[in-house]
Write an enzyme that holds these catalytic residues in place. Structure first.
Site, PDB file in Angstrom:
ATOM      1  N   HIS A 183      26.597 -18.349  63.784  1.00  0.00           N
ATOM      2  CA  HIS A 183      27.096 -17.000  63.506  1.00  0.00           C
ATOM      3  C   HIS A 183      25.969 -16.007  63.748  1.00  0.00           C
ATOM      4  O   HIS A 183      24.818 -16.268  63.413  1.00  0.00           O
ATOM      5  CB  HIS A 183      27.582 -16.898  62.053  1.00  0.00           C
ATOM      6  CG  HIS A 183      28.479 -15.719  61.813  1.00  0.00           C
ATOM      7  ND1 HIS A 183      29.843 -15.759  62.021  1.00  0.00           N
ATOM      8  CD2 HIS A 183      28.218 -14.460  61.395  1.00  0.00           C
ATOM      9  CE1 HIS A 183      30.373 -14.586  61.737  1.00  0.00           C
ATOM     10  NE2 HIS A 183      29.401 -13.770  61.356  1.00  0.00           N
TER      11      HIS A 183
ATOM     12  N   ASP B 260      36.443 -11.246  51.900  1.00  0.00           N
ATOM     13  CA  ASP B 260      35.590 -10.741  52.987  1.00  0.00           C
ATOM     14  C   ASP B 260      36.433  -9.994  54.017  1.00  0.00           C
ATOM     15  O   ASP B 260      36.015  -8.971  54.530  1.00  0.00           O
ATOM     16  CB  ASP B 260      34.812 -11.866  53.669  1.00  0.00           C
ATOM     17  CG  ASP B 260      33.983 -11.319  54.828  1.00  0.00           C
ATOM     18  OD1 ASP B 260      33.159 -10.419  54.577  1.00  0.00           O
ATOM     19  OD2 ASP B 260      34.187 -11.740  55.975  1.00  0.00           O
TER      20      ASP B 260
ATOM     21  N   ARG C 221      34.138  -1.877  54.993  1.00  0.00           N
ATOM     22  CA  ARG C 221      32.752  -1.522  55.360  1.00  0.00           C
ATOM     23  C   ARG C 221      32.713  -0.866  56.726  1.00  0.00           C
ATOM     24  O   ARG C 221      31.940   0.059  56.975  1.00  0.00           O
ATOM     25  CB  ARG C 221      31.868  -2.782  55.373  1.00  0.00           C
ATOM     26  CG  ARG C 221      31.544  -3.298  53.989  1.00  0.00           C
ATOM     27  CD  ARG C 221      30.955  -4.698  54.068  1.00  0.00           C
ATOM     28  NE  ARG C 221      29.734  -4.743  54.840  1.00  0.00           N
ATOM     29  CZ  ARG C 221      29.350  -5.795  55.588  1.00  0.00           C
ATOM     30  NH1 ARG C 221      30.092  -6.885  55.648  1.00  0.00           N
ATOM     31  NH2 ARG C 221      28.231  -5.750  56.254  1.00  0.00           N
TER      32      ARG C 221
ATOM     33  N   SER D 287      28.955 -11.661  53.385  1.00  0.00           N
ATOM     34  CA  SER D 287      30.071 -11.661  54.335  1.00  0.00           C
ATOM     35  C   SER D 287      29.966 -12.855  55.285  1.00  0.00           C
ATOM     36  O   SER D 287      30.918 -13.631  55.465  1.00  0.00           O
ATOM     37  CB  SER D 287      30.047 -10.343  55.123  1.00  0.00           C
ATOM     38  OG  SER D 287      30.818 -10.423  56.291  1.00  0.00           O
TER      39      SER D 287
ATOM     40  N   LYS E  43      32.378 -16.756  54.757  1.00  0.00           N
ATOM     41  CA  LYS E  43      33.263 -17.304  55.808  1.00  0.00           C
ATOM     42  C   LYS E  43      32.788 -18.672  56.263  1.00  0.00           C
ATOM     43  O   LYS E  43      33.568 -19.587  56.493  1.00  0.00           O
ATOM     44  CB  LYS E  43      33.234 -16.397  57.048  1.00  0.00           C
ATOM     45  CG  LYS E  43      34.046 -15.151  56.954  1.00  0.00           C
ATOM     46  CD  LYS E  43      34.163 -14.473  58.305  1.00  0.00           C
ATOM     47  CE  LYS E  43      32.916 -13.758  58.762  1.00  0.00           C
ATOM     48  NZ  LYS E  43      32.664 -12.455  58.179  1.00  0.00           N
TER      49      LYS E  43
HETATM   50  N1  URA Z   1      28.945 -10.649  60.664  1.00  0.00           N
HETATM   51  C1  URA Z   1      29.718 -10.766  59.540  1.00  0.00           C
HETATM   52  O1  URA Z   1      30.549 -11.655  59.458  1.00  0.00           O
HETATM   53  N2  URA Z   1      29.525  -9.901  58.561  1.00  0.00           N
HETATM   54  C2  URA Z   1      28.622  -8.907  58.612  1.00  0.00           C
HETATM   55  O2  URA Z   1      28.507  -8.159  57.661  1.00  0.00           O
HETATM   56  C3  URA Z   1      27.829  -8.777  59.771  1.00  0.00           C
HETATM   57  C4  URA Z   1      28.010  -9.671  60.799  1.00  0.00           C
END
Ligand code: URA
Length: 433
Positions: free
Chosen positions: A92, A170, A177, A192, A196
Protein backbone atom coordinates in the site's frame (compact mmCIF):
# COMPACT_ATOMS: atom_id res chain seq x y z
CA UNK A 1 -24.00 -0.90 36.72
CA UNK A 2 -24.91 2.19 34.70
CA UNK A 3 -23.29 2.39 31.29
CA UNK A 4 -21.36 5.65 30.75
CA UNK A 5 -22.53 7.21 27.50
CA UNK A 6 -20.71 9.66 25.29
CA UNK A 7 -21.83 12.50 23.09
CA UNK A 8 -20.10 13.97 20.05
CA UNK A 9 -19.70 17.57 21.30
CA UNK A 10 -17.80 16.37 24.40
CA UNK A 11 -15.51 14.11 22.36
CA UNK A 12 -14.83 16.93 19.87
CA UNK A 13 -14.19 19.43 22.68
CA UNK A 14 -11.73 17.07 24.40
CA UNK A 15 -9.63 16.79 21.24
CA UNK A 16 -10.10 20.44 20.28
CA UNK A 17 -8.63 21.44 23.64
CA UNK A 18 -5.62 19.16 23.25
CA UNK A 19 -6.73 16.26 25.44
CA UNK A 20 -6.31 12.55 24.74
CA UNK A 21 -9.40 10.49 23.89
CA UNK A 22 -10.05 7.49 26.11
CA UNK A 23 -10.32 4.00 24.59
CA UNK A 24 -14.04 4.00 25.36
CA UNK A 25 -14.57 7.39 23.71
CA UNK A 26 -12.75 6.22 20.56
CA UNK A 27 -14.70 2.96 20.40
CA UNK A 28 -17.94 4.89 20.83
CA UNK A 29 -17.28 7.59 18.24
CA UNK A 30 -16.10 5.17 15.55
CA UNK A 31 -19.06 2.87 16.10
CA UNK A 32 -21.56 5.74 16.32
CA UNK A 33 -20.23 7.37 13.15
CA UNK A 34 -20.20 4.09 11.20
CA UNK A 35 -23.81 3.49 12.18
CA UNK A 36 -25.06 7.01 11.50
CA UNK A 37 -25.44 8.17 15.12
CA UNK A 38 -22.69 10.77 14.76
CA UNK A 39 -23.29 13.20 11.88
CA UNK A 40 -20.82 14.06 9.10
CA UNK A 41 -20.60 17.62 10.49
CA UNK A 42 -19.56 16.26 13.89
CA UNK A 43 -17.01 13.82 12.48
CA UNK A 44 -15.64 16.62 10.27
CA UNK A 45 -15.07 18.77 13.35
CA UNK A 46 -13.40 15.89 15.18
CA UNK A 47 -11.14 15.14 12.20
CA UNK A 48 -10.07 18.78 12.05
CA UNK A 49 -9.36 18.71 15.80
CA UNK A 50 -7.24 15.55 15.29
CA UNK A 51 -5.53 17.20 12.33
CA UNK A 52 -4.60 20.22 14.47
CA UNK A 53 -3.89 18.48 17.80
CA UNK A 54 -2.57 15.08 16.72
CA UNK A 55 -2.94 11.83 18.65
CA UNK A 56 -0.78 9.82 21.02
CA UNK A 57 0.46 6.41 19.87
CA UNK A 58 -2.06 4.80 22.23
CA UNK A 59 -4.89 6.80 20.64
CA UNK A 60 -3.74 5.87 17.10
CA UNK A 61 -3.59 2.18 18.07
CA UNK A 62 -7.12 2.26 19.53
CA UNK A 63 -8.55 4.35 16.64
CA UNK A 64 -7.10 1.82 14.17
CA UNK A 65 -8.42 -1.17 16.12
CA UNK A 66 -11.86 0.44 16.34
CA UNK A 67 -11.86 0.99 12.56
CA UNK A 68 -10.88 -2.66 11.97
CA UNK A 69 -13.74 -3.74 14.28
CA UNK A 70 -16.23 -1.56 12.41
CA UNK A 71 -16.51 -4.27 9.74
CA UNK A 72 -15.49 -7.79 8.91
CA UNK A 73 -11.95 -9.18 8.76
CA UNK A 74 -11.20 -11.49 5.85
CA UNK A 75 -9.29 -14.72 6.42
CA UNK A 76 -7.61 -16.66 3.62
CA UNK A 77 -5.48 -18.95 5.75
CA UNK A 78 -7.57 -21.98 4.69
CA UNK A 79 -6.83 -21.46 0.98
CA UNK A 80 -4.40 -23.82 -0.74
CA UNK A 81 -2.64 -23.94 -4.12
CA UNK A 82 -1.00 -27.25 -5.06
CA UNK A 83 -1.74 -28.36 -1.50
CA UNK A 84 0.23 -25.51 0.05
CA UNK A 85 -1.01 -22.38 1.90
CA UNK A 86 -0.94 -19.22 -0.23
CA UNK A 87 1.96 -16.79 0.14
CA UNK A 88 -0.32 -13.82 0.95
CA UNK A 89 1.33 -10.42 0.61
CA UNK A 90 0.17 -6.92 -0.27
CA UNK A 91 1.51 -3.40 -0.78
CA UNK A 92 0.00 0.00 0.00
CA UNK A 93 1.22 3.48 -0.84
CA UNK A 94 0.63 6.53 1.33
CA UNK A 95 -0.34 8.40 -1.83
CA UNK A 96 1.59 10.04 -4.63
CA UNK A 97 1.42 11.68 -8.04
CA UNK A 98 1.76 9.39 -11.06
CA UNK A 99 1.89 6.52 -8.56
CA UNK A 100 0.57 3.72 -10.74
CA UNK A 101 2.93 1.15 -9.18
CA UNK A 102 0.22 -1.24 -7.96
CA UNK A 103 -0.79 -1.90 -11.58
CA UNK A 104 2.51 -3.45 -12.75
CA UNK A 105 3.53 -4.64 -9.26
CA UNK A 106 0.61 -6.97 -8.51
CA UNK A 107 1.10 -9.08 -11.68
CA UNK A 108 4.87 -9.22 -11.11
CA UNK A 109 4.27 -10.67 -7.63
CA UNK A 110 1.61 -13.05 -9.03
CA UNK A 111 4.09 -14.28 -11.64
CA UNK A 112 6.63 -14.91 -8.86
CA UNK A 113 4.22 -17.13 -6.93
CA UNK A 114 2.71 -14.63 -4.47
CA UNK A 115 -1.00 -14.11 -3.81
CA UNK A 116 -2.14 -10.51 -3.43
CA UNK A 117 -5.45 -9.71 -1.71
CA UNK A 118 -5.59 -5.99 -2.41
CA UNK A 119 -8.26 -3.73 -0.91
CA UNK A 120 -7.58 -0.63 -3.00
CA UNK A 121 -8.71 2.96 -2.65
CA UNK A 122 -9.98 5.80 -4.79
CA UNK A 123 -8.26 9.14 -5.31
CA UNK A 124 -7.65 11.21 -2.20
CA UNK A 125 -6.94 14.94 -2.51
CA UNK A 126 -4.30 15.60 -5.17
CA UNK A 127 -3.30 11.92 -5.33
CA UNK A 128 -4.79 9.33 -7.69
CA UNK A 129 -6.41 6.06 -6.58
CA UNK A 130 -5.79 2.58 -7.98
CA UNK A 131 -9.53 1.91 -8.34
CA UNK A 132 -10.17 5.07 -10.37
CA UNK A 133 -7.26 4.13 -12.65
CA UNK A 134 -8.30 0.50 -13.15
CA UNK A 135 -11.93 1.49 -13.72
CA UNK A 136 -10.77 3.38 -16.82
CA UNK A 137 -10.37 -0.10 -18.40
CA UNK A 138 -13.74 -0.78 -20.12
CA UNK A 139 -15.77 -3.28 -18.06
CA UNK A 140 -13.35 -3.55 -15.11
CA UNK A 141 -15.09 -3.80 -11.76
CA UNK A 142 -13.64 -3.72 -8.27
CA UNK A 143 -17.00 -4.61 -6.70
CA UNK A 144 -16.43 -8.36 -6.47
CA UNK A 145 -17.84 -10.88 -4.01
CA UNK A 146 -15.86 -12.57 -1.26
CA UNK A 147 -16.29 -15.87 -3.11
CA UNK A 148 -14.75 -14.34 -6.22
CA UNK A 149 -11.84 -12.86 -4.23
CA UNK A 150 -11.11 -16.32 -2.79
CA UNK A 151 -11.38 -17.99 -6.19
CA UNK A 152 -9.07 -15.44 -7.85
CA UNK A 153 -6.48 -15.72 -5.05
CA UNK A 154 -6.36 -19.49 -5.54
CA UNK A 155 -6.58 -19.65 -9.33
CA UNK A 156 -4.77 -16.47 -10.41
CA UNK A 157 -2.87 -15.12 -7.42
CA UNK A 158 -4.59 -11.74 -6.90
CA UNK A 159 -7.80 -9.79 -6.51
CA UNK A 160 -8.04 -5.99 -6.50
CA UNK A 161 -11.26 -4.94 -4.82
CA UNK A 162 -13.09 -2.00 -3.27
CA UNK A 163 -12.80 -2.23 0.51
CA UNK A 164 -16.62 -2.61 0.74
CA UNK A 165 -17.51 -4.01 4.15
CA UNK A 166 -13.86 -3.98 5.32
CA UNK A 167 -13.24 -1.15 7.77
CA UNK A 168 -16.44 0.72 6.76
CA UNK A 169 -15.47 3.44 9.24
CA UNK A 170 -12.45 4.17 7.04
CA UNK A 171 -14.62 4.28 3.91
CA UNK A 172 -16.76 7.04 5.47
CA UNK A 173 -13.89 8.90 7.11
CA UNK A 174 -11.71 8.68 3.96
CA UNK A 175 -14.46 10.27 1.85
CA UNK A 176 -14.96 12.98 4.48
CA UNK A 177 -11.23 13.75 4.75
CA UNK A 178 -11.06 14.13 0.98
CA UNK A 179 -13.47 17.09 1.08
CA UNK A 180 -12.61 18.69 4.44
CA UNK A 181 -8.86 19.35 4.03
CA UNK A 182 -8.00 16.79 6.73
CA UNK A 183 -5.96 14.33 4.71
CA UNK A 184 -2.45 15.42 5.71
CA UNK A 185 -2.52 14.02 9.24
CA UNK A 186 -0.21 11.28 10.50
CA UNK A 187 -2.75 9.61 12.83
CA UNK A 188 -5.47 9.70 10.16
CA UNK A 189 -3.22 8.34 7.38
CA UNK A 190 -1.72 5.60 9.55
CA UNK A 191 -5.09 4.40 10.85
CA UNK A 192 -6.72 4.61 7.42
CA UNK A 193 -4.04 2.56 5.66
CA UNK A 194 -3.59 -0.01 8.40
CA UNK A 195 -7.28 -0.59 9.23
CA UNK A 196 -7.94 -1.67 5.61
CA UNK A 197 -4.79 -3.75 5.38
CA UNK A 198 -5.36 -5.52 8.71
CA UNK A 199 -8.96 -6.28 7.70
CA UNK A 200 -8.22 -7.49 4.16
CA UNK A 201 -6.61 -10.76 5.26
CA UNK A 202 -3.06 -10.42 3.96
CA UNK A 203 -0.30 -12.14 5.95
CA UNK A 204 2.43 -9.66 5.04
CA UNK A 205 2.47 -6.03 3.94
CA UNK A 206 4.94 -3.64 2.33
CA UNK A 207 4.26 0.08 2.65
CA UNK A 208 5.49 2.63 0.13
CA UNK A 209 5.80 5.72 2.31
CA UNK A 210 6.21 8.82 0.18
CA UNK A 211 8.50 11.76 0.99
CA UNK A 212 8.47 15.15 -0.76
CA UNK A 213 6.16 17.82 -2.13
CA UNK A 214 3.69 15.35 -3.68
CA UNK A 215 3.33 13.33 -0.45
CA UNK A 216 0.73 14.11 2.20
CA UNK A 217 3.54 14.37 4.77
CA UNK A 218 6.35 16.26 3.07
CA UNK A 219 9.48 15.89 5.18
CA UNK A 220 11.64 12.84 5.65
CA UNK A 221 11.25 13.15 9.43
CA UNK A 222 7.43 13.06 9.18
CA UNK A 223 7.48 10.21 6.64
CA UNK A 224 9.82 8.15 8.86
CA UNK A 225 7.51 8.64 11.81
CA UNK A 226 4.51 7.63 9.70
CA UNK A 227 6.30 4.51 8.41
CA UNK A 228 7.36 3.52 11.92
CA UNK A 229 3.86 4.04 13.30
CA UNK A 230 2.33 1.86 10.56
CA UNK A 231 4.96 -0.87 10.95
CA UNK A 232 4.20 -0.98 14.69
CA UNK A 233 0.44 -1.07 14.08
CA UNK A 234 0.95 -4.02 11.72
CA UNK A 235 3.07 -5.89 14.26
CA UNK A 236 0.49 -5.29 17.00
CA UNK A 237 -2.13 -7.01 14.79
CA UNK A 238 0.10 -9.94 13.77
CA UNK A 239 0.71 -8.54 10.28
CA UNK A 240 4.36 -8.70 9.17
CA UNK A 241 4.93 -5.15 7.89
CA UNK A 242 7.90 -3.33 6.41
CA UNK A 243 8.17 0.03 4.67
CA UNK A 244 10.22 1.71 1.99
CA UNK A 245 10.65 5.49 2.12
CA UNK A 246 10.55 6.72 -1.47
CA UNK A 247 10.93 10.06 -3.22
CA UNK A 248 7.77 11.92 -4.24
CA UNK A 249 9.21 15.36 -4.92
CA UNK A 250 8.55 14.91 -8.64
CA UNK A 251 5.88 12.75 -10.34
CA UNK A 252 6.57 9.07 -11.01
CA UNK A 253 6.88 8.32 -14.73
CA UNK A 254 5.58 10.49 -17.56
CA UNK A 255 1.83 9.93 -17.21
CA UNK A 256 -0.44 11.30 -14.46
CA UNK A 257 -4.20 10.66 -14.50
CA UNK A 258 -6.41 7.59 -14.90
CA UNK A 259 -6.35 5.93 -18.37
CA UNK A 260 -2.94 7.48 -19.14
CA UNK A 261 -1.45 5.74 -16.09
CA UNK A 262 -2.91 2.38 -17.14
CA UNK A 263 -1.26 2.84 -20.57
CA UNK A 264 2.09 3.60 -18.95
CA UNK A 265 1.73 0.55 -16.70
CA UNK A 266 1.14 -1.61 -19.78
CA UNK A 267 4.42 -0.26 -21.22
CA UNK A 268 6.19 -1.42 -18.04
CA UNK A 269 4.52 -4.83 -18.24
CA UNK A 270 5.68 -5.06 -21.87
CA UNK A 271 9.28 -4.67 -20.69
CA UNK A 272 9.65 -0.91 -21.31
CA UNK A 273 8.29 2.16 -19.52
CA UNK A 274 9.98 4.91 -17.52
CA UNK A 275 13.03 3.74 -15.53
CA UNK A 276 11.79 5.15 -12.20
CA UNK A 277 8.48 3.26 -12.48
CA UNK A 278 10.37 0.05 -13.29
CA UNK A 279 12.86 0.62 -10.44
CA UNK A 280 10.17 1.18 -7.82
CA UNK A 281 8.05 -1.72 -9.07
CA UNK A 282 11.01 -4.10 -8.78
CA UNK A 283 12.16 -2.75 -5.39
CA UNK A 284 8.68 -3.19 -3.91
CA UNK A 285 8.33 -6.61 -5.54
CA UNK A 286 11.64 -7.74 -4.00
CA UNK A 287 10.49 -6.52 -0.59
CA UNK A 288 7.10 -8.25 -0.94
CA UNK A 289 8.66 -11.53 -2.06
CA UNK A 290 11.09 -11.45 0.87
CA UNK A 291 8.21 -10.76 3.30
CA UNK A 292 6.27 -13.66 1.78
CA UNK A 293 9.26 -16.03 1.98
CA UNK A 294 9.53 -16.24 -1.83
CA UNK A 295 13.14 -15.14 -2.22
CA UNK A 296 15.10 -16.78 -5.00
CA UNK A 297 12.72 -15.59 -7.76
CA UNK A 298 13.72 -12.69 -10.00
CA UNK A 299 10.88 -10.17 -10.45
CA UNK A 300 12.69 -8.45 -13.37
CA UNK A 301 12.48 -11.67 -15.36
CA UNK A 302 8.66 -11.55 -15.25
CA UNK A 303 8.70 -8.20 -17.06
CA UNK A 304 11.25 -9.42 -19.60
CA UNK A 305 9.53 -12.73 -20.42
CA UNK A 306 5.93 -11.43 -20.51
CA UNK A 307 4.70 -13.59 -17.62
CA UNK A 308 3.68 -10.52 -15.57
CA UNK A 309 1.76 -9.17 -18.59
CA UNK A 310 -0.04 -12.52 -18.94
CA UNK A 311 -1.02 -12.35 -15.26
CA UNK A 312 -2.31 -8.81 -15.65
CA UNK A 313 -4.46 -9.79 -18.64
CA UNK A 314 -5.90 -12.72 -16.69
CA UNK A 315 -6.59 -10.55 -13.63
CA UNK A 316 -8.32 -7.82 -15.64
CA UNK A 317 -10.39 -10.38 -17.57
CA UNK A 318 -11.47 -12.11 -14.32
CA UNK A 319 -12.79 -8.74 -13.09
CA UNK A 320 -14.71 -8.02 -16.30
CA UNK A 321 -12.18 -5.73 -17.97
CA UNK A 322 -11.38 -5.74 -21.66
CA UNK A 323 -7.84 -4.61 -22.48
CA UNK A 324 -8.52 -5.03 -26.20
CA UNK A 325 -10.85 -2.04 -26.01
CA UNK A 326 -8.77 1.08 -25.53
CA UNK A 327 -9.76 3.69 -22.96
CA UNK A 328 -8.79 6.82 -24.88
CA UNK A 329 -7.49 10.03 -23.36
CA UNK A 330 -10.01 12.88 -23.24
CA UNK A 331 -10.72 14.66 -26.53
CA UNK A 332 -9.63 18.13 -25.47
CA UNK A 333 -5.89 18.70 -25.20
CA UNK A 334 -3.70 21.73 -24.42
CA UNK A 335 0.08 21.82 -24.67
CA UNK A 336 2.45 23.86 -22.52
CA UNK A 337 5.76 24.74 -24.19
CA UNK A 338 9.12 25.95 -22.89
CA UNK A 339 9.92 29.62 -23.55
CA UNK A 340 13.67 28.92 -23.40
CA UNK A 341 16.03 26.01 -23.85
CA UNK A 342 18.16 24.34 -21.17
CA UNK A 343 17.64 21.55 -18.68
CA UNK A 344 14.44 20.77 -16.80
CA UNK A 345 15.62 21.61 -13.30
CA UNK A 346 12.46 20.72 -11.40
CA UNK A 347 8.83 19.62 -11.76
CA UNK A 348 6.85 19.92 -8.57
CA UNK A 349 4.78 16.79 -7.84
CA UNK A 350 2.11 18.58 -5.78
CA UNK A 351 1.39 21.12 -8.53
CA UNK A 352 1.10 18.36 -11.14
CA UNK A 353 -1.25 16.40 -8.85
CA UNK A 354 -3.46 19.45 -8.35
CA UNK A 355 -3.45 20.23 -12.09
CA UNK A 356 -4.63 16.70 -12.90
CA UNK A 357 -7.27 16.88 -10.17
CA UNK A 358 -8.53 20.14 -11.70
CA UNK A 359 -8.66 18.48 -15.14
CA UNK A 360 -11.29 16.09 -13.69
CA UNK A 361 -9.26 13.05 -12.64
CA UNK A 362 -10.24 13.47 -8.95
CA UNK A 363 -13.24 14.54 -6.87
CA UNK A 364 -14.27 17.73 -5.09
CA UNK A 365 -17.61 16.42 -3.79
CA UNK A 366 -18.27 12.91 -2.46
CA UNK A 367 -19.12 10.27 -5.03
CA UNK A 368 -18.37 12.55 -8.01
CA UNK A 369 -17.67 10.68 -11.27
CA UNK A 370 -14.03 11.02 -12.23
CA UNK A 371 -13.01 11.44 -15.85
CA UNK A 372 -11.16 8.36 -17.10
CA UNK A 373 -9.54 10.34 -19.87
CA UNK A 374 -8.39 13.32 -17.79
CA UNK A 375 -4.66 13.52 -17.23
CA UNK A 376 -1.33 14.87 -18.25
CA UNK A 377 1.77 13.75 -20.13
CA UNK A 378 5.18 15.01 -19.07
CA UNK A 379 7.34 15.28 -22.19
CA UNK A 380 10.47 16.53 -20.47
CA UNK A 381 11.28 15.19 -17.02
CA UNK A 382 13.65 16.50 -14.35
CA UNK A 383 17.22 16.43 -15.67
CA UNK A 384 16.22 16.17 -19.37
CA UNK A 385 17.28 18.65 -22.08
CA UNK A 386 14.60 21.04 -23.32
CA UNK A 387 14.66 23.08 -26.55
CA UNK A 388 13.02 26.51 -26.73
CA UNK A 389 9.42 26.20 -27.96
CA UNK A 390 9.30 22.46 -27.27
CA UNK A 391 6.24 20.84 -25.62
CA UNK A 392 6.80 20.18 -21.94
CA UNK A 393 3.32 19.02 -20.87
CA UNK A 394 0.13 17.95 -22.66
CA UNK A 395 -3.06 18.23 -20.59
CA UNK A 396 -6.28 16.27 -21.32
CA UNK A 397 -9.86 16.79 -20.16
CA UNK A 398 -13.44 16.17 -21.31
CA UNK A 399 -14.39 19.66 -20.07
CA UNK A 400 -12.20 22.36 -21.67
CA UNK A 401 -13.33 25.04 -19.18
CA UNK A 402 -11.10 23.19 -16.68
CA UNK A 403 -7.89 24.04 -18.56
CA UNK A 404 -7.48 27.53 -17.14
CA UNK A 405 -7.34 26.41 -13.48
CA UNK A 406 -5.16 23.40 -14.31
CA UNK A 407 -2.65 25.52 -16.23
CA UNK A 408 -2.62 28.02 -13.35
CA UNK A 409 -1.60 25.20 -10.96
CA UNK A 410 1.44 24.51 -13.14
CA UNK A 411 2.47 28.14 -13.26
CA UNK A 412 5.82 28.41 -11.44
CA UNK A 413 5.86 24.68 -10.69
CA UNK A 414 8.52 23.75 -13.25
CA UNK A 415 11.75 25.41 -14.27
CA UNK A 416 14.05 25.19 -17.28
CA UNK A 417 17.52 26.55 -16.53
CA UNK A 418 21.22 26.08 -17.09
CA UNK A 419 22.07 23.81 -14.16
CA UNK A 420 21.75 20.04 -13.95
CA UNK A 421 19.70 19.00 -10.91
CA UNK A 422 21.50 16.70 -8.49
CA UNK A 423 20.47 13.06 -8.79
CA UNK A 424 17.94 12.19 -6.09
CA UNK A 425 17.67 8.57 -4.89
CA UNK A 426 14.22 7.12 -5.52
CA UNK A 427 14.49 4.61 -2.65
CA UNK A 428 15.54 6.55 0.43
CA UNK A 429 15.39 3.91 3.16
CA UNK A 430 13.84 0.69 4.35
CA UNK A 431 12.09 0.47 7.70
CA UNK A 432 11.33 -2.73 9.60
CA UNK A 433 10.36 -3.49 13.17
N1 URA B 1 -4.02 5.75 1.61
C1 URA B 1 -5.05 5.47 2.47
O1 URA B 1 -5.64 4.40 2.39
N2 URA B 1 -5.36 6.37 3.38
C2 URA B 1 -4.74 7.56 3.50
O2 URA B 1 -5.09 8.33 4.37
C3 URA B 1 -3.69 7.86 2.61
C4 URA B 1 -3.34 6.93 1.65
Amino acid sequence: MTQFTFDAPTVIRTKRDGGALSDAAIDWVIDAYTNGRVADEQMSALLMAIFLRGMTNAEIARWTAAMVSSGERLDFTDLRRDGRPLALVDKHSTGGVGDKITIPLVPVVMACGGSVPQAAGRGLGHTGGTLDKLESIPGFTAEISKAQIRQQLCDLGAAIFAAGELAPADRKIYALRDITATTESLPLIASSVMSKKIAEGTAALVLDTKVGSGAFLKTERQARELARTMVELGAAHGLATSALLTDMSTPLGRAVGNAVEVSESLEVLAGGGPPDVVELTLALAAEMLAEAGLDGVDPAQTLADGSAMDRFRALVAAQGGDLAQSSPVAVHAETITASRGGTMENIDAMAVGLAVWRLGAGRSVPGERVQSGAGLHIHRRRGEAVAAGEAVFTLYTETPQRFEAAIAELDGAWRVGDSTPSAQPLIIDRIRE
